[in-house]
Structures are given as C-alpha cells and as structure tokens.
Design an enzyme around this catalytic site. Structure first.
Site, PDB file in Angstrom:
ATOM      1  N   CYS A  91       1.255  -1.284   0.253  1.00 60.26           N
ATOM      2  CA  CYS A  91       0.294   0.478  -0.088  1.00 60.26           C
ATOM      3  C   CYS A  91       1.040   1.182   0.109  1.00 60.26           C
ATOM      4  O   CYS A  91       2.066   1.103   0.571  1.00 60.26           O
ATOM      5  CB  CYS A  91      -0.950  -0.049   1.164  1.00 60.26           C
ATOM      6  SG  CYS A  91      -1.868   1.296   1.813  1.00 60.26           S
ATOM      7  N   HIS A 133      -9.488  -3.663  -2.131  1.00 60.64           N
ATOM      8  CA  HIS A 133      -8.778  -2.860  -1.388  1.00 60.64           C
ATOM      9  C   HIS A 133      -8.631  -1.346  -1.067  1.00 60.64           C
ATOM     10  O   HIS A 133      -8.491  -0.205  -0.272  1.00 60.64           O
ATOM     11  CB  HIS A 133      -6.434  -3.496  -2.120  1.00 60.64           C
ATOM     12  CG  HIS A 133      -5.371  -2.362  -1.163  1.00 60.64           C
ATOM     13  ND1 HIS A 133      -4.968  -3.068  -0.337  1.00 60.64           N
ATOM     14  CD2 HIS A 133      -5.601  -1.050  -1.162  1.00 60.64           C
ATOM     15  CE1 HIS A 133      -3.772  -1.927   0.017  1.00 60.64           C
ATOM     16  NE2 HIS A 133      -4.424  -1.201  -0.524  1.00 60.64           N
ATOM     17  N   GLU A 134      -8.725  -0.458  -2.261  1.00 66.07           N
ATOM     18  CA  GLU A 134      -8.919   0.745  -2.381  1.00 66.07           C
ATOM     19  C   GLU A 134     -10.209   0.554  -1.815  1.00 66.07           C
ATOM     20  O   GLU A 134     -10.439   2.058  -1.157  1.00 66.07           O
ATOM     21  CB  GLU A 134      -9.363   1.031  -4.198  1.00 66.07           C
ATOM     22  CG  GLU A 134      -7.516   0.970  -4.659  1.00 66.07           C
ATOM     23  CD  GLU A 134      -6.025   1.099  -3.963  1.00 66.07           C
ATOM     24  OE1 GLU A 134      -7.008   2.341  -3.368  1.00 66.07           O
ATOM     25  OE2 GLU A 134      -5.136   1.262  -3.718  1.00 66.07           O
ATOM     26  N   HIS A 137      -9.654   1.973   1.611  1.00 65.27           N
ATOM     27  CA  HIS A 137      -9.822   2.720   1.879  1.00 65.27           C
ATOM     28  C   HIS A 137     -11.056   3.692   1.801  1.00 65.27           C
ATOM     29  O   HIS A 137     -10.827   4.664   2.844  1.00 65.27           O
ATOM     30  CB  HIS A 137      -9.235   3.659   1.083  1.00 65.27           C
ATOM     31  CG  HIS A 137      -7.324   3.131   0.966  1.00 65.27           C
ATOM     32  ND1 HIS A 137      -6.802   3.500   2.394  1.00 65.27           N
ATOM     33  CD2 HIS A 137      -6.589   2.123   0.101  1.00 65.27           C
ATOM     34  CE1 HIS A 137      -5.263   2.549   1.874  1.00 65.27           C
ATOM     35  NE2 HIS A 137      -5.923   2.439   1.008  1.00 65.27           N
TER      36      HIS A 137
END
Length: 170
Positions: A91, A133-134, A137
């Site tokens: 990351c 993953h994004e 966030h």
C-alpha cells in the site's frame, strides 16, 4: 496535473469515511487526473482519494504492465463477490510493508466513470483484489486491519523508525 502528498499510516486521516461525489465536474476530473499522476509517480497500481487527504469516493486503478489501462471508480458499490484468494498486498500509505490479506477472487461492482457515466464491471485476479483494497480505503480500513495486533504493531514500529530516519536525513 500535479503529484499529491500520500498520507502514511498511522495518520488518522486515513480512517475518515469518504463521502459520495455529488456531481462529476471539472474539479472532480482534476482530482482524478492528479490521483493518476500521483499513483504513477509512486509506482502504485491503485489509489483512493482518502490516501491523498481528499475524502470523496474516488478510486483510480491501473494494473496493466504498460500503464495504459486507466480505471476510474467514482461512488463504487460492491454488487457481488465470490471465491477466495489472497496475495501479499502492499500500500502506498504503508511503505515497504506487505502482508497476505484474504480477499474475494471475483467481484462485480457498479460505479461512475471519469465523465459521470454509470457502468458495471466484473473483475477477477489482481484487478478484483485491487478494487477491494481501494474500496476499503473509502471506509477508513487498511490492509493492516486484517492482521493480528502483534503484526500490526510491528509494522507501525517499522514505519515510525523509517519516519525518524527520514526526518534526520532531511
């Protein structure tokens, strides 16, 4: 276009929940362009607006080898997920650290593109992992949150040590 500053863990701004984009306009498109510039400069494959201290639901991704397959996800929604997989994830907000994270093997999402047009996308493999993953966030979640408290603490200590060394060097 300009390169934006990427926030680093344990910066609490990474924990903010991103708000939906109300209207895709020139300002949003400029943010998207700056995010791509930043992602490429940092040699990443994905970047969420939260990582550059913009708390809107915007993600940019390019998992292609030639860096020529830009994907913009504005207000992404996960519609379906299936299977199980995992790779060692890294990351841009957690430099030089990697960890195995369990993810769905395939995902189907709905989002708006850079022009505000809605679309659906089915993804698998690296693209599916990157999307998940994004999207994490955008809700203030980092890949270290999937790790044991001990592993998370070790990563935090390594990053704090790196920050001190960098501060001395400058």
């Amino acid at each position: 276009m300009s390169v934006l500053q990427v926030l680093h863990y344990p910066d609490e701004r990474l924990r903010k929940i991103a708000a939906p984009v109300k209207e895709v306009n020139g300002e949003i498109q400029r943010i998207v362009d700056d995010m791509f510039e930043t992602m490429y400069a940092e040699e990443g494959i994905g970047l969420a607006a939260t990582q550059v201290d913009v708390h809107l639901q915007i993600i940019v991704i390019d998992v292609s080898e030639n860096r020529d397959q830009r994907l913009v996800l504005i207000n992404p929604e996960l519609l379906e997920k299936s299977g199980e997989t995992g790779i060692e994830e890294g990351c841009l907000s957690i430099p030089e650290q990697r960890a195995l994270v369990p993810r769905a093997e395939k995902v189907k999402i709905r989002a708006l593109d850079r022009d505000g047009k809605p679309f659906e996308l089915e993804a698998d493999d690296l693209l599916a992992i990157c999307i998940q993953h994004e999207m994490d966030h955008l809700v203030g979640k980092l890949f270290v949150d999937y790790l044991s408290p001990l592993k998370r603490q070790r990563i935090r200590q390594k990053l704090e040590k790196m920050a001190k060394l960098n501060a001395r060097a400058n």
